[in-house]
Design an enzyme around this catalytic site. Structure first.
Site, mmCIF file in Angstrom:
data_model
loop_
_atom_site.group_PDB
_atom_site.id
_atom_site.type_symbol
_atom_site.label_atom_id
_atom_site.label_comp_id
_atom_site.label_asym_id
_atom_site.label_seq_id
_atom_site.Cartn_x
_atom_site.Cartn_y
_atom_site.Cartn_z
ATOM 1 N N ASN A 38 3.144 -21.512 -12.758
ATOM 2 C CA ASN A 38 4.201 -20.601 -12.344
ATOM 3 C C ASN A 38 4.676 -19.829 -13.567
ATOM 4 O O ASN A 38 5.019 -20.435 -14.587
ATOM 5 C CB ASN A 38 5.372 -21.364 -11.717
ATOM 6 N N THR A 67 3.901 -18.511 -6.971
ATOM 7 C CA THR A 67 5.181 -17.797 -7.005
ATOM 8 C C THR A 67 6.113 -18.507 -6.043
ATOM 9 O O THR A 67 5.738 -18.823 -4.907
ATOM 10 C CB THR A 67 5.029 -16.287 -6.712
ATOM 11 N N GLU A 68 7.327 -18.822 -6.525
ATOM 12 C CA GLU A 68 8.166 -19.777 -5.800
ATOM 13 C C GLU A 68 8.697 -19.233 -4.478
ATOM 14 O O GLU A 68 9.195 -19.987 -3.664
ATOM 15 C CB GLU A 68 9.309 -20.300 -6.677
ATOM 16 N N ASN A 69 8.580 -17.914 -4.272
ATOM 17 C CA ASN A 69 8.979 -17.413 -2.960
ATOM 18 C C ASN A 69 7.927 -17.707 -1.890
ATOM 19 O O ASN A 69 8.129 -17.366 -0.726
ATOM 20 C CB ASN A 69 9.335 -15.923 -3.008
ATOM 21 N N SER A 115 7.372 -24.877 -1.137
ATOM 22 C CA SER A 115 7.157 -24.254 -2.443
ATOM 23 C C SER A 115 7.850 -25.048 -3.550
ATOM 24 O O SER A 115 7.291 -25.250 -4.631
ATOM 25 C CB SER A 115 7.687 -22.817 -2.415
#
Lengths: 216, 231
Positions: free
Chosen positions: A27, A50-52, A92
């Protein structure tokens, strides 16, 4: 490549990219760390998270590839690579907290000699606090790399005995990449892996933290 | 309660939302934001709302429009401050809105816990930081954790790509974000979708949110605002 001068942001990104293991799940934080993606060698097999809610994120989207439903955590339009997957937020962040992510690369205001991280809030009274995923990332990845300049614009060191800004995470940073040196944060303290246009002795004069030379 | 209702208009979909409700609002920035439902909520007039969302509005559309209309008393979110969050910034600085900042993963997990019937849980996120102050801590197998409580909504307003007439949902790309978690965490879940398809036309293996979590569905055209940072 030997660097005898402080690194530019792009050179620093390249140094970080060099140290990311092949095939790692990674990340990259918002801002400077995003640049690391541009320096990952073709065929590295690194999978960007990607944390979304996406794995195997591709480069930023331009022109007709811009899709409002496909952005990175900085809300910049991005693309998907073959083998990409989408998932919701709880999954996530399970990837972080659950220890599934190999590396995250974050920016920082300050890092302490014991690996405490401050990167979300300056503590200024008029600042609106906003944390996003920073605290989850700081404690979530197996290795947390910080990428920053070693000194701020006034020349004050950002690698410090103890953070004065509000903390993001405690003893969570494993390595600090800066424009003039790379530091490992270990149980016995800080060790210098590399220097760029400076020496350990010069760093010892400017930093208020004990420094060892890295073994090997 | 019971089977999902497919409604004709967004105004019907948001009917009955009471003053003082806690409303979970989907979207990450503008991706997945249920614009038509929010606009209908503004027309509907409910006020004194607590909003739970990742951000606190962008520009003057969607959640920012609801804030601008003065209907929101309190916001729980992870990242209020952005280059285009000026509506929230002004309300916050003038003391007209309350803010609870929650780390993004805790925000998601607290809603997941609400939807899954979990009483509370210990999270390692935020240990030793200002956001853990006043919260119970425990060391489990040598690691420190903070006790976090569920966030339950009276209503959830979310956007999805497609629904069938059972209320089963599929999403599109990163617009999925909080939708599936919020759908489970509210007493009444209201969804706007780009398309409603007949029963049997979604692949059951590909359904992301099963219709049991969905109460009301309305079809609305996707709106495409310029995404922050777009070139």
């Amino acid at each position: 490549m030997v660097h005898d001068k402080p690194l530019t942001p792009d050179q620093l990104a390249a140094i970080v990219a060099r140290d990311i293991p092949e095939g790692a799940y990674v990340n990259l934080g918002i801002g400077q760390p995003t640049k690391v993606a541009d320096h990952l060698p073709a065929g590295s097999g690194v999978v960007l998270h990607t944390e979304n809610g996406m794995l195997n994120m591709g480069p930023a989207a331009v022109g007709d590839d811009v899709d409002p439903d496909l952005t990175n955590a900085g809300k910049v339009p991005v693309t998907e690579l073959p083998g990409a997957s989408y998932f919701h937020h709880a999954d996530s962040f399970a990837m972080m907290r659950g220890g599934h992510l190999d590396v995250c690369v974050l920016g920082a205001f300050q890092v302490s000699a014991t690996g405490d991280l401050a990167n979300w809030h300056t503590g200024a009274p008029d600042a609106i606090p906003a944390v996003g995923g920073a605290m989850d990332l700081a404690i979530g990845a197996k290795q947390v790399f910080v990428m920053m300049t070693l000194f701020d614009k006034k020349g004050t060191a950002k690698l410090v005995p103890e953070c004065t800004y509000p903390l993001t995470g405690v003893a969570c940073v494993s390595r600090v990449y800066t424009d003039v040196a790379v530091f490992d944060v270990g149980p016995s303290g800080l060790s210098v892996r590399e220097t760029f246009g400076t020496t350990i002795d010069e760093l010892r004069e400017r930093l208020y933290v004990p420094l060892e030379a890295a073994a090997g | 309660m019971g089977r999902t209702r497919i409604l004709e208009t967004a105004d019907e979909a948001v009917a009955g939302i009471e003053d003082g409700s806690t409303v979970l609002v989907g979207g990450f920035g503008l991706a997945g934001m249920p614009f038509d439902l929010i606009d209908a909520l503004i027309r509907q007039g409910a006020k004194d709302l607590t909003i739970v969302s990742n951000n606190a509005g962008n520009g003057e559309v969607g959640l920012a429009a609801l804030l601008q209309a003065g209907r929101v008393r309190r916001v729980l979110c992870s990242f209020p401050r952005q280059s285009d969050s000026y509506v929230f910034d002004e309300l916050y600085r003038s003391g007209r809105i309350e803010l609870e900042v929650v780390p993004q993963g805790n925000l998601a997990e607290r809603m997941r816990a609400a939807g899954a019937g979990i009483g509370a849980f210990f999270s390692p996120t935020a240990v030793g930081t200002p956001l853990a102050e006043g919260k119970e801590q425990r060391t489990i197998d040598g690691r420190d954790y903070v006790l976090e409580h569920p966030i339950k909504g009276d209503y959830a307003l979310i956007g999805a790509h497609r629904a069938d007439e059972m209320g089963n949902l599929v999403y599109r790309k990163t617009a999925r974000n909080f939708g599936p978690v919020m759908a489970t965490a509210a007493s009444t879940t209201i969804v706007q979708v780009g398309e409603v398809v007949p029963i049997g036309s979604l692949d059951p293996e590909a359904v992301v949110t099963p219709g049991i979590f969905v109460d009301r569905v309305v079809r609305a055209d996707a709106r495409h605002y310029t995404v922050q940072g777009a070139r």
